[in-house]
Design an enzyme around this catalytic site. Structure first.
Site, PDB file in Angstrom:
ATOM      1  N   ARG A  63      11.480  -2.883 -29.532  1.00  0.00           N
ATOM      2  CA  ARG A  63      12.173  -3.695 -30.526  1.00  0.00           C
ATOM      3  C   ARG A  63      11.593  -3.433 -31.987  1.00  0.00           C
ATOM      4  NH1 ARG A  63      13.518  -5.465 -25.878  1.00  0.00           N
ATOM      5  NH2 ARG A  63      11.218  -5.398 -25.508  1.00  0.00           N
ATOM      6  N   THR A  64      10.304  -3.945 -32.103  1.00  0.00           N
ATOM      7  CA  THR A  64       9.691  -3.921 -33.465  1.00  0.00           C
ATOM      8  C   THR A  64       9.855  -2.573 -34.212  1.00  0.00           C
ATOM      9  OG1 THR A  64       8.344  -5.671 -32.568  1.00  0.00           O
ATOM     10  CG2 THR A  64       7.629  -4.596 -34.607  1.00  0.00           C
ATOM     11  N   LYS A  92     -10.151  13.895 -33.602  1.00  0.00           N
ATOM     12  CA  LYS A  92     -11.246  14.746 -34.202  1.00  0.00           C
ATOM     13  C   LYS A  92     -12.386  13.734 -34.786  1.00  0.00           C
ATOM     14  CE  LYS A  92      -8.043  18.075 -35.937  1.00  0.00           C
ATOM     15  NZ  LYS A  92      -7.531  18.665 -37.097  1.00  0.00           N
ATOM     16  N   ARG A 113       1.043  -1.255 -35.997  1.00  0.00           N
ATOM     17  CA  ARG A 113       0.967  -2.063 -34.966  1.00  0.00           C
ATOM     18  C   ARG A 113      -0.272  -1.674 -34.019  1.00  0.00           C
ATOM     19  NH1 ARG A 113       4.954  -4.107 -30.010  1.00  0.00           N
ATOM     20  NH2 ARG A 113       5.359  -5.598 -31.621  1.00  0.00           N
ATOM     21  N   HIS A 146       1.806 -11.665 -35.204  1.00  0.00           N
ATOM     22  CA  HIS A 146       2.890 -10.809 -35.372  1.00  0.00           C
ATOM     23  C   HIS A 146       4.065 -11.504 -36.338  1.00  0.00           C
ATOM     24  CE1 HIS A 146       6.041  -8.254 -34.234  1.00  0.00           C
ATOM     25  NE2 HIS A 146       6.183  -8.287 -32.765  1.00  0.00           N
TER      26      HIS A 146
HETATM   27  C1  NCD Z   1       6.279  -9.417 -28.572  1.00  0.00           C
HETATM   28  C2  NCD Z   1       5.015  -8.649 -28.939  1.00  0.00           C
HETATM   29  O1  NCD Z   1       4.830  -7.365 -28.843  1.00  0.00           O
HETATM   30  O2  NCD Z   1       3.977  -9.396 -29.323  1.00  0.00           O
HETATM   31  N1  NCD Z   1       7.380  -8.601 -28.574  1.00  0.00           N
HETATM   32  C3  NCD Z   1       7.927  -7.988 -29.605  1.00  0.00           C
HETATM   33  O3  NCD Z   1       7.714  -7.615 -30.579  1.00  0.00           O
HETATM   34  N2  NCD Z   1       9.295  -8.395 -29.559  1.00  0.00           N
HETATM   35  C4  NCD Z   1       6.115 -10.007 -27.356  1.00  0.00           C
HETATM   36  C5  NCD Z   1       5.622  -9.632 -25.980  1.00  0.00           C
HETATM   37  O4  NCD Z   1       5.192  -8.451 -25.938  1.00  0.00           O
HETATM   38  O5  NCD Z   1       5.477 -10.233 -25.148  1.00  0.00           O
END
Ligand code: NCD
Length: 330
Positions: A63-64, A92, A113, A146
């Protein structure tokens, strides 16, 4: 720092104050409305065709990643991505800092991320020390933050309570693995911006929310309490935010049987007041039964879409396009 909106890096939700949260929500609604028509969608695409974003995701994401990618494309931006560090020069032996600096040579924003905490903050610090810094947006940094998930959660709450005074005055419970869940940490920090909110933390023994979050809320006068039983609070909730067991972060866990009492299905839905909403950041585990998916009180599918709109709004603020959007582009 960015002289226009005052927003440059997005690292931690503690950086957000109420006026900016309200502005982001209004912008997201503006974008959502515009995107409904072909002409509006074309206008949005003309806002940032000269901007490029690097999506650097070394931790799994559906999703993100997709919503950031879509958000960039809605604004006409170009995107590049690295999702697998084994095909980057990190194999490397290139350092994290050199990789980030390299991305900034080709991109106007780095959206990242990582499975480890603190990496987005390190990237932002590095950017602040070089001649051509680009904004760093944290799309999830290990178990610690997040922020853009929290922004989409705020937007979802505000929209859901649009006719009931918004988030102010609401009673909200967060349930599940609160010790390792970064979405709950990030969202909790934002609650200091709303008046008379009551927070309940519902977690199994051993997975309770960490003390630093409770201290932060306490120091900002946010009323919060903890319990291990949903039944204690279900009847007074306006919103329940459910989370999955974050097994990927290791550490000891309570038995699966115990987590089963932190699940929501048809049986639990009768316990909430009629206007209460159910949220979840997804992906789900067994704690969220698909049997409730089509209940009108369920908001997690809407959260996914809201994630795209709020990320467009965020990029628009960072790139100083918000005034144009607010004035009504033509
Ligand atoms: C969340 C995450 O990655 O922290 N998911 C997301 O980004 N929608 C929640 C999760 O992984 O439980």
């Amino acid at each position: 720092m960015n002289a226009g909106s005052g927003l440059f890096h997005v690292i931690d939700t503690r950086q957000f104050e109420r006026p900016m949260l309200d502005r982001l929500c209004r912008l997201a609604t503006r974008v959502r409305t515009l995107a409904k028509s072909r002409q509006g969608a074309r206008q949005l695409r003309r806002l940032a065709p000269d901007r490029r974003a690097m999506l650097y995701f070394t931790q799994p994401s559906t999703r993100t990643f997709l919503s950031f990618n879509s958000a960039c494309h809605i604004l006409g931006m170009q995107t590049s991505e690295i999702r697998n560090p084994s095909i980057s020069s990190e194999v490397k032996g290139e350092t994290f800092e050199d990789s980030i600096r390299t991305f900034s040579s080709y991109a106007d924003a780095i959206i990242m991320r990582t499975p480890e905490g603190g990496k987005a903050a390190r990237a932002a610090e590095l950017m602040d020390s070089i001649p051509r810094p680009v904004p760093v947006i944290n799309a999830g940094s290990g178990p610690d933050q997040h922020p853009t998930q929290a922004l989409l959660d705020i937007y979802t709450l505000e929209r859901s309570f649009e006719k009931r005074g918004g988030i102010d005055g609401k009673t909200i419970a967060m349930m599940g693995d609160l010790r390792r869940g970064r979405t709950v940490r990030s969202l909790s920090y934002l609650m200091k911006n709303y008046r008379d909110v009551r927070l309940w933390f519902v977690a199994p023994p051993g997975l309770e929310i960490k003390q630093d979050v409770l201290d932060h809320l306490d120091s900002h006068g946010v009323a919060c309490e903890s319990t291990s039983r949903l039944d204690d609070v279900a009847g007074e909730l306006d919103a329940l935010y459910v989370t999955r067991l974050q097994s990927e972060y290791g550490e000891e866990e309570p038995g699966a049987v115990e987590y089963a009492s932190y699940a929501i299905g048809l049986e639990q839905m009768d316990k909430f007041p009629p206007g209460a909403i159910i949220m979840h950041p997804l992906p789900r585990g067994p704690e969220l039964s698909p049997a409730i998916d089509n209940d009108p009180r369920v908001m997690y599918w809407r959260q996914e879409r809201n994630g795209m709109w709020i990320r467009v709004a965020l990029l628009a603020l960072i790139f100083n396009l918000a005034n144009e959007l607010e004035a009504g582009i033509s």
